[in-house]
Design an enzyme around this catalytic site. Structure first.
Site, PDB file in Angstrom:
ATOM      1  N   MET A   1       0.840  -1.195   0.000  1.00  9.72           N
ATOM      2  CA  MET A   1       0.000   0.000   0.000  1.00  9.72           C
ATOM      3  C   MET A   1       0.875   1.244   0.000  1.00  9.72           C
ATOM      4  O   MET A   1       1.733   1.407   0.871  1.00  9.72           O
ATOM      5  CB  MET A   1      -0.900   0.005   1.240  1.00  9.72           C
ATOM      6  CG  MET A   1      -2.049  -0.974   1.145  1.00  9.72           C
ATOM      7  SD  MET A   1      -3.207  -0.750   2.510  1.00  9.72           S
ATOM      8  CE  MET A   1      -2.230  -1.319   3.884  1.00  9.72           C
ATOM      9  N   SER A   2       0.584   2.070  -0.981  1.00  6.09           N
ATOM     10  CA  SER A   2       1.349   3.302  -1.126  1.00  6.09           C
ATOM     11  C   SER A   2       1.240   4.156   0.138  1.00  6.09           C
ATOM     12  O   SER A   2       0.146   4.368   0.660  1.00  6.09           O
ATOM     13  CB  SER A   2       0.788   4.054  -2.330  1.00  6.09           C
ATOM     14  OG  SER A   2       1.335   5.324  -2.397  1.00  6.09           O
ATOM     15  N   GLN A  57       6.497  -4.034  -5.865  1.00  7.65           N
ATOM     16  CA  GLN A  57       5.481  -3.743  -6.883  1.00  7.65           C
ATOM     17  C   GLN A  57       5.905  -2.504  -7.664  1.00  7.65           C
ATOM     18  O   GLN A  57       6.257  -1.482  -7.076  1.00  7.65           O
ATOM     19  CB  GLN A  57       4.125  -3.496  -6.232  1.00  7.65           C
ATOM     20  CG  GLN A  57       3.025  -3.337  -7.275  1.00  7.65           C
ATOM     21  CD  GLN A  57       1.685  -2.951  -6.687  1.00  7.65           C
ATOM     22  OE1 GLN A  57       1.518  -1.869  -6.138  1.00  7.65           O
ATOM     23  NE2 GLN A  57       0.719  -3.851  -6.793  1.00  7.65           N
ATOM     24  N   CYS A  87      -4.182   0.420  -9.541  1.00  6.02           N
ATOM     25  CA  CYS A  87      -4.261   1.717  -8.856  1.00  6.02           C
ATOM     26  C   CYS A  87      -5.263   2.639  -9.555  1.00  6.02           C
ATOM     27  O   CYS A  87      -5.205   2.813 -10.770  1.00  6.02           O
ATOM     28  CB  CYS A  87      -2.882   2.371  -8.811  1.00  6.02           C
ATOM     29  SG  CYS A  87      -2.950   3.973  -7.991  1.00  6.02           S
ATOM     30  N   LYS A 126      -1.199  -7.483 -10.133  1.00  5.19           N
ATOM     31  CA  LYS A 126      -2.333  -7.169  -9.247  1.00  5.19           C
ATOM     32  C   LYS A 126      -3.327  -6.380 -10.081  1.00  5.19           C
ATOM     33  O   LYS A 126      -2.981  -5.353 -10.655  1.00  5.19           O
ATOM     34  CB  LYS A 126      -1.829  -6.330  -8.071  1.00  5.19           C
ATOM     35  CG  LYS A 126      -2.917  -5.633  -7.261  1.00  5.19           C
ATOM     36  CD  LYS A 126      -3.260  -6.397  -6.009  1.00  5.19           C
ATOM     37  CE  LYS A 126      -4.378  -5.752  -5.211  1.00  5.19           C
ATOM     38  NZ  LYS A 126      -4.061  -4.469  -4.624  1.00  5.19           N
ATOM     39  N   GLY A 188      -9.377  -7.480  -0.584  1.00  4.48           N
ATOM     40  CA  GLY A 188     -10.563  -6.653  -0.375  1.00  4.48           C
ATOM     41  C   GLY A 188     -11.384  -7.075   0.811  1.00  4.48           C
ATOM     42  O   GLY A 188     -11.951  -8.162   0.832  1.00  4.48           O
ATOM     43  N   GLY A 210      -4.962  -5.489   3.505  1.00  7.30           N
ATOM     44  CA  GLY A 210      -4.495  -4.118   3.339  1.00  7.30           C
ATOM     45  C   GLY A 210      -4.813  -3.271   4.550  1.00  7.30           C
ATOM     46  O   GLY A 210      -4.105  -3.300   5.565  1.00  7.30           O
ATOM     47  N   ARG A 211      -5.932  -2.554   4.461  1.00 12.98           N
ATOM     48  CA  ARG A 211      -6.252  -1.567   5.492  1.00 12.98           C
ATOM     49  C   ARG A 211      -6.342  -2.158   6.889  1.00 12.98           C
ATOM     50  O   ARG A 211      -5.977  -1.512   7.877  1.00 12.98           O
ATOM     51  CB  ARG A 211      -7.560  -0.865   5.116  1.00 12.98           C
ATOM     52  CG  ARG A 211      -7.408   0.000   3.893  1.00 12.98           C
ATOM     53  CD  ARG A 211      -8.731   0.396   3.315  1.00 12.98           C
ATOM     54  NE  ARG A 211      -9.454  -0.751   2.743  1.00 12.98           N
ATOM     55  CZ  ARG A 211     -10.634  -0.669   2.169  1.00 12.98           C
ATOM     56  NH1 ARG A 211     -11.246   0.492   2.098  1.00 12.98           N
ATOM     57  NH2 ARG A 211     -11.219  -1.735   1.652  1.00 12.98           N
TER      58      ARG A 211
HETATM   59  C1  LIG Z   1      -3.819   3.891   1.260  1.00 13.17           C
HETATM   60  C2  LIG Z   1      -3.864   2.763   0.284  1.00 13.17           C
HETATM   61  C3  LIG Z   1      -2.814   2.582  -0.587  1.00 13.17           C
HETATM   62  C4  LIG Z   1      -2.839   1.534  -1.503  1.00 13.17           C
HETATM   63  N1  LIG Z   1      -1.774   1.346  -2.334  1.00 13.17           N
HETATM   64  C5  LIG Z   1      -1.737   0.267  -3.144  1.00 13.17           C
HETATM   65  C6  LIG Z   1      -0.595  -0.004  -3.946  1.00 13.17           C
HETATM   66  O1  LIG Z   1       0.385   0.752  -3.965  1.00 13.17           O
HETATM   67  N2  LIG Z   1      -0.614  -1.124  -4.701  1.00 13.17           N
HETATM   68  C7  LIG Z   1      -1.678  -1.994  -4.726  1.00 13.17           C
HETATM   69  O2  LIG Z   1      -1.634  -3.016  -5.403  1.00 13.17           O
HETATM   70  N3  LIG Z   1      -2.774  -1.740  -3.995  1.00 13.17           N
HETATM   71  C8  LIG Z   1      -2.812  -0.651  -3.207  1.00 13.17           C
HETATM   72  N4  LIG Z   1      -3.930  -0.421  -2.437  1.00 13.17           N
HETATM   73  C9  LIG Z   1      -5.053  -1.362  -2.522  1.00 13.17           C
HETATM   74  C10 LIG Z   1      -4.898  -2.483  -1.504  1.00 13.17           C
HETATM   75  O3  LIG Z   1      -3.762  -3.268  -1.798  1.00 13.17           O
HETATM   76  C11 LIG Z   1      -6.118  -3.412  -1.486  1.00 13.17           C
HETATM   77  O4  LIG Z   1      -6.236  -4.071  -2.712  1.00 13.17           O
HETATM   78  C12 LIG Z   1      -7.405  -2.679  -1.169  1.00 13.17           C
HETATM   79  O5  LIG Z   1      -7.207  -1.710  -0.158  1.00 13.17           O
HETATM   80  C13 LIG Z   1      -8.481  -3.651  -0.712  1.00 13.17           C
HETATM   81  O6  LIG Z   1      -8.029  -4.446   0.327  1.00 13.17           O
HETATM   82  P1  LIG Z   1      -8.293  -4.142   1.894  1.00 13.17           P
HETATM   83  O7  LIG Z   1      -9.782  -4.085   2.079  1.00 13.17           O
HETATM   84  O8  LIG Z   1      -7.645  -5.287   2.582  1.00 13.17           O
HETATM   85  O9  LIG Z   1      -7.648  -2.837   2.193  1.00 13.17           O
HETATM   86  C14 LIG Z   1      -3.935   0.646  -1.553  1.00 13.17           C
HETATM   87  C15 LIG Z   1      -4.989   0.838  -0.674  1.00 13.17           C
HETATM   88  C16 LIG Z   1      -4.985   1.895   0.240  1.00 13.17           C
HETATM   89  C17 LIG Z   1      -6.128   2.061   1.155  1.00 13.17           C
END
Ligand SMILES: Cc1cc2nc3c(=O)[nH]c(=O)nc-3n(C[C@H](O)[C@H](O)[C@H](O)COP(=O)(O)O)c2cc1C
Length: 325
Positions: A1-2, A57, A87, A126, A188, A210-211
């Protein structure tokens, strides 16, 4: 996650969940920055041995730069290189990267073919469900990627238009996993052991979290060992995690950059703690540390009645804002 999965954050998560994290992934790294020698971009790839297996990534559009960047990832010693095709951020898709690649399958195929030929480490992608409801092409993209020799596909079951709204479509993840012969992983809304169990069905090979790792950095071992949340209401444990995070942040970042990164975790993780709000009004890592010491030593007492919590809706909103930057 960025902006989140920096080396200190990944190390924290690995430490708190011994043996339970199968893979950690870097922040997404711009191939433009990498191939133009940007020091800051290259530093984003930094990792520690204990993080292995470690995936970097990359994101971008240009075939030659994507290929050179993938080779740099390999030479850097990472175990896996992943291409971001999900993204949704305008600043990324406008330049052809992220989810825009799903709208240009022939171009994406060219990138994958070139990168696959160049590197010997595993290559993964991804993706999202698609760009919007009218163009849900995750299935076609995943199949194409498999045909081009990609080793695994991760799918976040929302479209680009959805950003982070609505539910991630795990039926889609499961359908694609049924058909492909390479591992298909889902992403997700994995937020607890129940949601993990529900999603790790059929041939789905793994879950990305992620979150929820910010809300509860212990989530990985709790899912693996089917345990209750250790953190909920355990303010001493929160303090312990925060003190360790301060140490890890200081190893990698200048004092002036640590405060913001620290608050990102503290704001999400310390729900219910009366000291959360005052902590978040402070800006420097020195102030945070000093304040938390006083809390730990019982020298800080809340003035009057303080209510503090953050609803899950608020948390998701803050993620949305990030994605639309
Ligand atoms: C702040 C933030 C930054 C993210 N950055 C990336 C990223 O750089 N690369 C990526 O593949 N997904 C990124 N995502 C998406 C997450 O990897 C993930 O697919 C998405 O948040 C859903 O999963 P979660 O419900 O577990 O968060 C980002 C999500 C958030 C909230």
């Amino acid at each position: 996650m960025s902006g989140v999965t920096t080396r200190p954050f990944r190390r924290l998560v690995k430490e708190l969940n011994p043996g339970a994290v199968g893979l950690v992934v870097s922040e997404f790294v711009s191939v433009e920055g990498m191939t133009r020698g940007s020091q800051r971009t290259l530093e984003m790839m930094r990792f520690s041995e204990e993080e292995r297996p470690y995936c970097v990534q990359i994101f971008g559009y240009d075939v030659a730069r994507m290929t050179d960047a993938a080779l740099m990832v390999q030479d850097f010693g990472a175990d896996i290189v992943d291409i971001n095709c999900g993204c949704p951020a305008p600043k990324v898709v406008k330049r052809g990267g992220g989810c825009e690649l799903m709208r240009q399958p022939d171009h994406l195929k060219e990138i994958i073919r070139s990168v696959r030929k160049a590197v010997s480490i595993p290559l993964t992608i991804k993706i999202r469900a698609g760009w919007d409801e009218e163009s849900r092409n995750a299935f076609e993209i995943a199949r194409m990627a498999e045909g081009e020799g990609v080793e695994a596909v991760a799918i976040h079951g929302r479209t680009r238009s959805q950003l982070y709204r609505g539910d991630a479509d795990w039926d889609l993840v499961q359908e694609i996993a049924e058909v492909l012969s390479i591992p298909v992983l889902g992403s997700g809304d994995v937020v607890c052991r129940e949601s993990a169990k529900e999603r790790l069905k059929g041939k789905v090979a793994g879950l990305f979290i992620g979150r929820a790792a910010l809300w509860n950095p212990f989530i990985f071992s709790e899912i693996l060992h089917d345990q209750d949340s250790r953190l909920k209401g355990n303010f001493d444990l929160m303090l312990e995690v925060l003190f360790r995070y301060i140490e890890l942040l200081r190893e990698d970042f200048q004092e002036s950059s640590c405060g913001g990164k620290f608050k990102q975790l503290a704001s999400q993780m310390c729900r219910g703690a009366l000291w959360r709000k005052p902590l978040l009004t402070m800006n420097t890592i020195g102030e945070h540390e000093e304040f938390l010491r006083r809390v730990r030593d019982g020298a800080w007492k809340p003035k009057g009645i303080v209510e503090d919590d953050v609803s899950s809706e608020e948390r998701i909103d803050s993620c949305d804002q990030f994605a639309t930057n």
